[in-house]
Design an enzyme around this catalytic site. Sequence first.
Site, PDB file in Angstrom:
ATOM      1  N   THR A  78      50.252  25.554  40.601  1.00 44.66           N
ATOM      2  CA  THR A  78      51.681  25.425  40.311  1.00 44.66           C
ATOM      3  C   THR A  78      52.160  26.508  39.348  1.00 44.66           C
ATOM      4  O   THR A  78      53.218  27.087  39.537  1.00 44.66           O
ATOM      5  CB  THR A  78      52.001  24.043  39.714  1.00 44.66           C
ATOM      6  OG1 THR A  78      51.147  23.815  38.595  1.00 44.66           O
ATOM      7  CG2 THR A  78      51.788  22.947  40.718  1.00 44.66           C
ATOM      8  N   THR A  79      51.351  26.780  38.324  1.00 44.29           N
ATOM      9  CA  THR A  79      51.749  27.809  37.363  1.00 44.29           C
ATOM     10  C   THR A  79      51.831  29.157  38.063  1.00 44.29           C
ATOM     11  O   THR A  79      52.787  29.922  37.875  1.00 44.29           O
ATOM     12  CB  THR A  79      50.739  27.877  36.204  1.00 44.29           C
ATOM     13  OG1 THR A  79      50.410  26.551  35.806  1.00 44.29           O
ATOM     14  CG2 THR A  79      51.307  28.630  35.031  1.00 44.29           C
ATOM     15  N   ASP A 138      43.582  17.368  40.576  1.00 46.05           N
ATOM     16  CA  ASP A 138      43.537  18.764  41.040  1.00 46.05           C
ATOM     17  C   ASP A 138      42.235  19.010  41.790  1.00 46.05           C
ATOM     18  O   ASP A 138      42.230  19.592  42.877  1.00 46.05           O
ATOM     19  CB  ASP A 138      43.594  19.744  39.854  1.00 46.05           C
ATOM     20  CG  ASP A 138      45.001  19.870  39.283  1.00 46.05           C
ATOM     21  OD1 ASP A 138      45.871  19.079  39.679  1.00 46.05           O
ATOM     22  OD2 ASP A 138      45.214  20.761  38.444  1.00 46.05           O
ATOM     23  N   ASP A 178      49.126  21.649  32.501  1.00 38.00           N
ATOM     24  CA  ASP A 178      49.403  21.551  33.917  1.00 38.00           C
ATOM     25  C   ASP A 178      50.839  21.978  34.208  1.00 38.00           C
ATOM     26  O   ASP A 178      51.785  21.341  33.757  1.00 38.00           O
ATOM     27  CB  ASP A 178      49.184  20.091  34.321  1.00 38.00           C
ATOM     28  CG  ASP A 178      49.158  19.929  35.820  1.00 38.00           C
ATOM     29  OD1 ASP A 178      48.570  20.780  36.489  1.00 38.00           O
ATOM     30  OD2 ASP A 178      49.730  18.952  36.313  1.00 38.00           O
TER      31      ASP A 178
HETATM   32  P1  ADP Z   1      47.666  26.991  38.152  1.00 38.03           P
HETATM   33  O1  ADP Z   1      48.638  25.944  37.752  1.00 38.03           O
HETATM   34  O2  ADP Z   1      48.328  28.145  38.833  1.00 38.03           O
HETATM   35  O3  ADP Z   1      46.483  26.476  38.885  1.00 38.03           O
HETATM   36  P2  ADP Z   1      45.824  27.407  35.984  1.00 38.03           P
HETATM   37  O4  ADP Z   1      46.160  27.313  34.547  1.00 38.03           O
HETATM   38  O5  ADP Z   1      45.003  26.335  36.586  1.00 38.03           O
HETATM   39  O6  ADP Z   1      47.161  27.593  36.765  1.00 38.03           O
HETATM   40  O7  ADP Z   1      45.078  28.799  36.191  1.00 38.03           O
HETATM   41  C1  ADP Z   1      44.662  29.228  37.450  1.00 38.03           C
HETATM   42  C2  ADP Z   1      44.149  30.627  37.378  1.00 38.03           C
HETATM   43  O8  ADP Z   1      43.007  30.696  36.515  1.00 38.03           O
HETATM   44  C3  ADP Z   1      43.689  31.095  38.747  1.00 38.03           C
HETATM   45  O9  ADP Z   1      44.115  32.408  38.963  1.00 38.03           O
HETATM   46  C4  ADP Z   1      42.176  31.024  38.623  1.00 38.03           C
HETATM   47  O10 ADP Z   1      41.520  31.918  39.494  1.00 38.03           O
HETATM   48  C5  ADP Z   1      41.973  31.389  37.184  1.00 38.03           C
HETATM   49  N1  ADP Z   1      40.672  30.986  36.648  1.00 38.03           N
HETATM   50  C6  ADP Z   1      40.118  29.767  36.626  1.00 38.03           C
HETATM   51  N2  ADP Z   1      38.888  29.810  36.047  1.00 38.03           N
HETATM   52  C7  ADP Z   1      38.665  31.090  35.701  1.00 38.03           C
HETATM   53  C8  ADP Z   1      37.583  31.789  35.056  1.00 38.03           C
HETATM   54  N3  ADP Z   1      36.489  31.171  34.656  1.00 38.03           N
HETATM   55  N4  ADP Z   1      37.724  33.110  34.867  1.00 38.03           N
HETATM   56  C9  ADP Z   1      38.826  33.742  35.255  1.00 38.03           C
HETATM   57  N5  ADP Z   1      39.879  33.150  35.851  1.00 38.03           N
HETATM   58  C10 ADP Z   1      39.799  31.848  36.077  1.00 38.03           C
HETATM   59 MG    MG Z   2      45.000  25.149  38.268  1.00 37.80          MG
END
Ligand code: ADP
Ligand code: MG
Length: 549
Positions: free
Chosen positions: A96-97, A393, A63
Amino acid sequence: MMGQGTPVIILKEGTSRERGKGAVYNNIAAAKAVADAVRTTLGPRGMDKMLVDSLGDVVITNDGVTILKEIDVEHPAAKMLVEVAKTQDQQCGDGTTTAVILTGELLKKAEELLDQNVHPTVITKGFNIAAEEAIKALKEKIAFEVKPEDDETLKKIAITAMNSKGVGLAREKLAEIAVKAVKAVISKKDGKITFDPGHIKIEKKHGGSVEDTSLIDGVLIDKERAHPKMPTVVKDAKIALINSALEIKKGEFDTHIQIRDPAKLQMFIDEEQNALKRKVEMIKKSGANVVFCQKGIDDVALHFMAKDGIFAIKQMKESDMVKLARATGARIITALDDLTESDLGTAALIEEKKIGDSKMTFVTGCKNPRSVSILIRGGTEHVVAEIERSLNDAIRVIGVTLEDGLAVTGGGSPEIELALHLRDFAPKVSGREQLAVEAFARALEVVPWALAENAGLDAINILIELRAAHEGKKGSKTMGVDVLSGKVADMLKLNVIEPVRVKTQAIHSATESAVMILRIDDIIASKKSEPPKGGGPGGGMPGGMPPMM
Ligand code: ADP
Ligand code: MG
């Protein structure tokens, strides 16, 4: 006006100071370092970070905001990125990332422009124009509507948010619980939905399986009744919330008195017991059969309560008292003499149950149905903690989607679409700001790039394919990186969906902080350890920053 050419010395000798381009480059380097640190966690194939504090406590997480909150950053520009993550978390609970790596990438692209002698003011102006256009395009062209009754889409949004967390197969079940919980507590006014995450109480108990995580229609209290002779179940509960101790005040009877006569001693003890008995009688007279007390309760009082069949819990958390007041309609009272029937709250059932190796109290069938709890179960403390973060989340993205009624596909698809949109838009922007708009477009591509890279794919090839899939009349807005198959695929078909606000907010706060960092041309070590302010002498910055969206 200051006299021309006369240097005005405003700093003591020896004060550390860095001016001009050096200051900007220094800040950019620090911000990029933070962005790089979290970049490898982006997406479902992102890696986890293990954070160890000076006491040896460990947090394992993926996270972004947790990582940034836990690590110690010293540099003021790095601290600004931590703020970006916190703002994003407050506004959306997710992304956030994304917000942090976008800030890092904007600064990286700005650095390239600075190298080409483009002035920071031009860059910041161009970035603001690009951000405004990107947010407009996201809402008006790229996003699609989500109806409040569309539980299936809401579940997909919850699952997407949990994809990158280590909750594995339980996602489906957790998503269902999250949708039900949020929909139970939202309020509607003039057709507008609002959601307050504070209305969902989350309790966790390790031991057991994630599959046992459950939604409780009411308030769950992580405490047991205060006396074994009290009932474990109370139907048609009349609830008193008391914010003072049911004890004899120290000093009232506890002072040092020498009693020689045994009869007098007995009288003394009786007096104390009577006082406590009177307190319990006051409670009984009000009609209460359940007491939640924020302070202590004397054993003698507990004994009398048990005899009267009253269920009581002592040493309640203040936050639980507030939640109970809301849910049951009870008023928290301090003086027992004030307690009347109208202060009592109601619930259909109060029940103490054994969960794992401890006991918890379930308050269900409350007067106000808009309060629910989620009991998280899972193998270890680390597991339940990560589930709690994931569930938070999920709850937030569902709430945000219901509030806005708009969603986009994920997997880098909106970022690629926006990059193309901004490239088309750039020629309409006059002057060198155009270069900054183009740089902004390239920066957005960091999202699909990082998703691909973290999945072990060839990011260059994926980006070329993605651009081709989005371009032209036949292009599709929803093509993104399928991190599992390693191909470019339709995110709508893969159910990868996110609230539009996660994207608009990430762009908003990334731009805002990148602009702020670019406008600093003077770092002065001030007495207080505040981040340096921009607009020092010698920078030649015109006042007045272009307004943010
Ligand atoms: P953040 O803290 O920004 O939410 P995450 O590690 O949760 O970071 O990653 C979010 C990213 O992962 C988003 O761009 C989301 O669309 C992408 N994502 C989530 N699930 C999938 C999936 N199954 N395939 C491709 N991208 C995905
Ligand atoms: Mg996320």
